[in-house]
Design an enzyme around this catalytic site. Structure first.
Site, PDB file in Angstrom:
ATOM      1  N   TYR A  60     -66.176 -41.557  21.230  1.00 15.46           N
ATOM      2  CA  TYR A  60     -65.086 -41.625  22.202  1.00 15.46           C
ATOM      3  C   TYR A  60     -65.586 -41.430  23.643  1.00 15.46           C
ATOM      4  O   TYR A  60     -65.401 -42.296  24.502  1.00 15.46           O
ATOM      5  CB  TYR A  60     -64.056 -40.565  21.805  1.00 15.46           C
ATOM      6  CG  TYR A  60     -62.927 -40.346  22.769  1.00 15.46           C
ATOM      7  CD1 TYR A  60     -62.245 -41.414  23.331  1.00 15.46           C
ATOM      8  CD2 TYR A  60     -62.525 -39.049  23.094  1.00 15.46           C
ATOM      9  CE1 TYR A  60     -61.191 -41.196  24.208  1.00 15.46           C
ATOM     10  CE2 TYR A  60     -61.481 -38.822  23.960  1.00 15.46           C
ATOM     11  CZ  TYR A  60     -60.815 -39.893  24.527  1.00 15.46           C
ATOM     12  OH  TYR A  60     -59.780 -39.662  25.377  1.00 15.46           O
ATOM     13  N   TYR A  77     -68.603 -23.826  15.845  1.00 13.52           N
ATOM     14  CA  TYR A  77     -68.841 -25.019  16.670  1.00 13.52           C
ATOM     15  C   TYR A  77     -69.266 -24.604  18.089  1.00 13.52           C
ATOM     16  O   TYR A  77     -70.300 -25.058  18.606  1.00 13.52           O
ATOM     17  CB  TYR A  77     -67.565 -25.872  16.708  1.00 13.52           C
ATOM     18  CG  TYR A  77     -67.498 -26.856  17.843  1.00 13.52           C
ATOM     19  CD1 TYR A  77     -68.235 -28.034  17.812  1.00 13.52           C
ATOM     20  CD2 TYR A  77     -66.694 -26.615  18.958  1.00 13.52           C
ATOM     21  CE1 TYR A  77     -68.181 -28.941  18.871  1.00 13.52           C
ATOM     22  CE2 TYR A  77     -66.630 -27.505  20.009  1.00 13.52           C
ATOM     23  CZ  TYR A  77     -67.375 -28.668  19.964  1.00 13.52           C
ATOM     24  OH  TYR A  77     -67.319 -29.551  21.014  1.00 13.52           O
ATOM     25  N   LEU A 107     -54.295 -33.580  20.573  1.00 15.35           N
ATOM     26  CA  LEU A 107     -52.843 -33.656  20.773  1.00 15.35           C
ATOM     27  C   LEU A 107     -52.379 -35.027  21.284  1.00 15.35           C
ATOM     28  O   LEU A 107     -51.417 -35.590  20.744  1.00 15.35           O
ATOM     29  CB  LEU A 107     -52.403 -32.554  21.746  1.00 15.35           C
ATOM     30  CG  LEU A 107     -50.907 -32.521  22.052  1.00 15.35           C
ATOM     31  CD1 LEU A 107     -50.089 -32.244  20.790  1.00 15.35           C
ATOM     32  CD2 LEU A 107     -50.601 -31.467  23.120  1.00 15.35           C
ATOM     33  N   ARG A 152     -53.329 -26.317  28.226  1.00 17.97           N
ATOM     34  CA  ARG A 152     -54.698 -26.838  28.199  1.00 17.97           C
ATOM     35  C   ARG A 152     -54.948 -27.722  29.418  1.00 17.97           C
ATOM     36  O   ARG A 152     -54.026 -28.281  30.010  1.00 17.97           O
ATOM     37  CB  ARG A 152     -54.941 -27.686  26.926  1.00 17.97           C
ATOM     38  CG  ARG A 152     -54.857 -26.892  25.630  1.00 17.97           C
ATOM     39  CD  ARG A 152     -56.057 -25.964  25.470  1.00 17.97           C
ATOM     40  NE  ARG A 152     -56.000 -25.161  24.248  1.00 17.97           N
ATOM     41  CZ  ARG A 152     -55.464 -23.946  24.150  1.00 17.97           C
ATOM     42  NH1 ARG A 152     -54.903 -23.364  25.208  1.00 17.97           N
ATOM     43  NH2 ARG A 152     -55.489 -23.276  23.018  1.00 17.97           N
ATOM     44  N   ARG A 154     -52.299 -21.275  15.344  1.00 14.43           N
ATOM     45  CA  ARG A 154     -53.598 -21.450  14.685  1.00 14.43           C
ATOM     46  C   ARG A 154     -54.482 -20.273  15.093  1.00 14.43           C
ATOM     47  O   ARG A 154     -54.500 -19.906  16.279  1.00 14.43           O
ATOM     48  CB  ARG A 154     -54.256 -22.759  15.151  1.00 14.43           C
ATOM     49  CG  ARG A 154     -53.592 -23.982  14.594  1.00 14.43           C
ATOM     50  CD  ARG A 154     -54.322 -25.220  15.002  1.00 14.43           C
ATOM     51  NE  ARG A 154     -54.442 -25.349  16.462  1.00 14.43           N
ATOM     52  CZ  ARG A 154     -54.669 -26.490  17.084  1.00 14.43           C
ATOM     53  NH1 ARG A 154     -54.826 -27.596  16.403  1.00 14.43           N
ATOM     54  NH2 ARG A 154     -54.757 -26.535  18.404  1.00 14.43           N
ATOM     55  N   GLY A 209     -57.235 -18.073  16.523  1.00 17.49           N
ATOM     56  CA  GLY A 209     -58.273 -18.304  17.536  1.00 17.49           C
ATOM     57  C   GLY A 209     -57.842 -19.166  18.703  1.00 17.49           C
ATOM     58  O   GLY A 209     -58.629 -19.386  19.622  1.00 17.49           O
TER      59      GLY A 209
HETATM   60  N1  LIG Z   1     -63.316 -34.663  22.690  1.00 20.72           N
HETATM   61  C1  LIG Z   1     -63.231 -33.512  23.363  1.00 20.72           C
HETATM   62  O1  LIG Z   1     -62.172 -33.117  23.824  1.00 20.72           O
HETATM   63  C2  LIG Z   1     -64.482 -32.681  23.557  1.00 20.72           C
HETATM   64  C3  LIG Z   1     -64.359 -31.450  24.223  1.00 20.72           C
HETATM   65  C4  LIG Z   1     -65.511 -30.684  24.428  1.00 20.72           C
HETATM   66  C5  LIG Z   1     -66.745 -31.141  24.005  1.00 20.72           C
HETATM   67  N2  LIG Z   1     -66.819 -32.332  23.350  1.00 20.72           N
HETATM   68  C6  LIG Z   1     -68.156 -32.795  22.909  1.00 20.72           C
HETATM   69  O2  LIG Z   1     -68.353 -34.104  23.412  1.00 20.72           O
HETATM   70  C7  LIG Z   1     -69.162 -34.857  22.532  1.00 20.72           C
HETATM   71  C8  LIG Z   1     -68.494 -36.171  22.216  1.00 20.72           C
HETATM   72  O3  LIG Z   1     -67.206 -35.929  21.668  1.00 20.72           O
HETATM   73  P1  LIG Z   1     -66.296 -37.130  21.169  1.00 20.72           P
HETATM   74  O4  LIG Z   1     -64.897 -36.663  21.193  1.00 20.72           O
HETATM   75  O5  LIG Z   1     -66.672 -38.361  21.909  1.00 20.72           O
HETATM   76  O6  LIG Z   1     -66.761 -37.221  19.648  1.00 20.72           O
HETATM   77  P2  LIG Z   1     -66.973 -38.508  18.721  1.00 20.72           P
HETATM   78  O7  LIG Z   1     -66.956 -38.014  17.321  1.00 20.72           O
HETATM   79  O8  LIG Z   1     -66.051 -39.596  19.106  1.00 20.72           O
HETATM   80  O9  LIG Z   1     -68.445 -38.956  19.106  1.00 20.72           O
HETATM   81  C9  LIG Z   1     -69.589 -38.392  18.511  1.00 20.72           C
HETATM   82  C10 LIG Z   1     -70.494 -39.531  18.103  1.00 20.72           C
HETATM   83  O10 LIG Z   1     -71.685 -38.996  17.536  1.00 20.72           O
HETATM   84  C11 LIG Z   1     -72.013 -39.726  16.357  1.00 20.72           C
HETATM   85  N3  LIG Z   1     -72.791 -38.802  15.497  1.00 20.72           N
HETATM   86  C12 LIG Z   1     -72.345 -37.676  14.898  1.00 20.72           C
HETATM   87  N4  LIG Z   1     -73.347 -37.100  14.193  1.00 20.72           N
HETATM   88  C13 LIG Z   1     -74.453 -37.876  14.364  1.00 20.72           C
HETATM   89  C14 LIG Z   1     -75.795 -37.822  13.898  1.00 20.72           C
HETATM   90  N5  LIG Z   1     -76.201 -36.826  13.086  1.00 20.72           N
HETATM   91  N6  LIG Z   1     -76.661 -38.772  14.281  1.00 20.72           N
HETATM   92  C15 LIG Z   1     -76.263 -39.800  15.091  1.00 20.72           C
HETATM   93  N7  LIG Z   1     -74.996 -39.912  15.557  1.00 20.72           N
HETATM   94  C16 LIG Z   1     -74.095 -38.969  15.194  1.00 20.72           C
HETATM   95  C17 LIG Z   1     -70.688 -40.155  15.772  1.00 20.72           C
HETATM   96  O11 LIG Z   1     -70.791 -41.290  14.940  1.00 20.72           O
HETATM   97  C18 LIG Z   1     -69.877 -40.438  17.029  1.00 20.72           C
HETATM   98  O12 LIG Z   1     -70.032 -41.780  17.452  1.00 20.72           O
HETATM   99  C19 LIG Z   1     -69.400 -33.969  21.310  1.00 20.72           C
HETATM  100  O13 LIG Z   1     -70.665 -33.363  21.457  1.00 20.72           O
HETATM  101  C20 LIG Z   1     -68.297 -32.933  21.409  1.00 20.72           C
HETATM  102  O14 LIG Z   1     -68.688 -31.721  20.811  1.00 20.72           O
HETATM  103  C21 LIG Z   1     -65.725 -33.112  23.125  1.00 20.72           C
END
Ligand SMILES: NC(=O)c1ccc[n+]([C@@H]2O[C@H](COP(=O)([O-])OP(=O)(O)OC[C@H]3O[C@@H](n4cnc5c(N)ncnc54)[C@H](O)[C@@H]3O)[C@@H](O)[C@H]2O)c1
Length: 327
Positions: free
Chosen positions: A11, A141, A189, A220, A279, A281
């Site tokens: 994403y 996490y 959400l 948030r 929830r 936490g």
């Molecule tokens: N979405 C949020 O609100 C949010 C908030 C804080 C932090 N983050 C962090 O931002 C980053 C991206 O979040 P997102 O919402 O885009 O998540 P997402 O799941 O859409 O994207 C993560 C991507 O990593 C790939 N992936 C997962 N494990 C893998 C592996 N072992 N090897 C190769 N590829 C792998 C998945 O296929 C996916 O395309 C993450 O690190 C997440 O922890 C997201």
């Protein structure tokens, strides 16, 4: 610059890839497509399907492409799941991060940007939450991201690897009607509320309405992924001046009820809501103090108001009610 983007089919990563390409960088995406989507990857980028857990192919990817910088989005991302499966999150996120750092160090990659999280702050003592706030992760996490941040200090110290740790608050919105959020399961959400508007869910559950907030529901800080990705590109360009850590949000909080209300206005759908239990936490309020990145990198959110975030997400969900439809 040649930039390796892990999780670049996801994403947030896919928007960072698009902005890196726009800025003229050469991008290699590494993603195992466990959550990501091939169609989300900008066609200007090179795509490598691979799992960070597998060290030998990862090393080959580094040797073949010799990236000058890494943006590390790939991760286990579900906070709630991490409470049930701590080893999955601590194990995967830390081990995979270590694999990546080792390959980067070996290959002489000296720039690294980490997707970190507001979950580092658990139940915060004060809001807005800036970079000086006490770190006390709210889940395995969040702990895994904290461990990665700490490892980065040693990469800088030992190898001169300059890093940026970017702690996102709630990422939301869509970059365009053709690229948006498609997680399975969906836990965020905004997409959940819009799935109700699409008739894919009957109602949205509000997790607690007895918090110490104006309407009792959790508050948030929603940040548009275009603004998030922009912060990554700015951080990348600034890394040669030294490592840095930023909290990234709009600095403005919206309650769960406000999000639902705005989604009703944007979609014209009544979006039924029911109140369920809290929830464990969940803090009452999470709002970022992002003065540091504003002052140091001139970053400012362009989509700071909730309505434009929800409108962009709705444009994507309406055009693609089943997301990328590739599962
Ligand atoms: N979405 C949020 O609100 C949010 C908030 C804080 C932090 N983050 C962090 O931002 C980053 C991206 O979040 P997102 O919402 O885009 O998540 P997402 O799941 O859409 O994207 C993560 C991507 O990593 C790939 N992936 C997962 N494990 C893998 C592996 N072992 N090897 C190769 N590829 C792998 C998945 O296929 C996916 O395309 C993450 O690190 C997440 O922890 C997201």
């Amino acid at each position: 610059m040649k930039v390796l983007v892990t999780g670049g089919a996801g994403y947030i990563g896919s928007e960072a890839v698009a902005q890196l390409c726009d800025a003229g960088h050469e991008v290699v995406v590494l993603d195992d497509l466990s959550q990501g989507h091939r169609a989300a990857v900008d066609p200007r980028a090179t795509f490598v399907e691979g799992d960070l857990a597998e060290r030998a192919p990862l090393r080959r990817t580094f040797a073949a492409h010799r990236p000058e910088a890494v943006m590390h989005f790939a991760s286990q991302t579900l906070v709630g799941e991490s409470m049930e499966k701590p080893f999955l999150h601590l194990g995967d996120n830390v081990r995979n991060g270590l694999n990546l750092l080792e390959c980067a160090a070996e290959q002489g990659t000296r720039r690294f940007i980490l997707s970190s999280t507001a979950n580092l702050f658990g139940l915060p003592e004060r809001v807005p939450i800036d970079e000086t706030a006490r770190i006390d992760p709210g889940s395995p996490y969040g702990e895994s991201k904290h461990i990665l941040e700490r490892m980065l200090r040693w990469m800088d110290d030992r190898f001169g690897m300059r890093y940026a740790a970017l702690r996102y608050f709630n990422a939301a919105g869509a970059a365009s009607p053709d690229r948006g959020e498609d997680h399975d399961p969906e836990t965020h959400l905004v997409p959940i509320v819009l799935q109700v508007a699409l008739g894919q869910r009957e109602q949205v559950t509000i997790h607690g309405d007895d918090y110490d907030t104006p309407d009792g529901t959790c508050v948030r800080d929603y940040i548009h992924i275009v603004d998030l990705a922009d912060a990554h590109v700015r951080a990348l360009h600034a890394l040669d001046q030294g490592s840095r850590t930023y909290n990234l949000g709009n600095g403005r909080g919206y309650s769960v009820r406000e999000v639902i209300e705005v989604a009703r206005e944007v979609t014209g759908h009544p979006i039924p809501a029911v109140v369920g239990p809290r929830r464990p936490g969940d803090p009452a309020v999470l709002v970022a103090g992002s003065e540091r990145i504003r002052a140091e990198l001139g970053w400012a959110p362009r989509y700071g108001d909730l309505r434009s975030i929800v409108e962009s997400a709705w444009a994507w969900h309406r055009a693609h009610p089943h997301g990328y439809a590739d599962r």
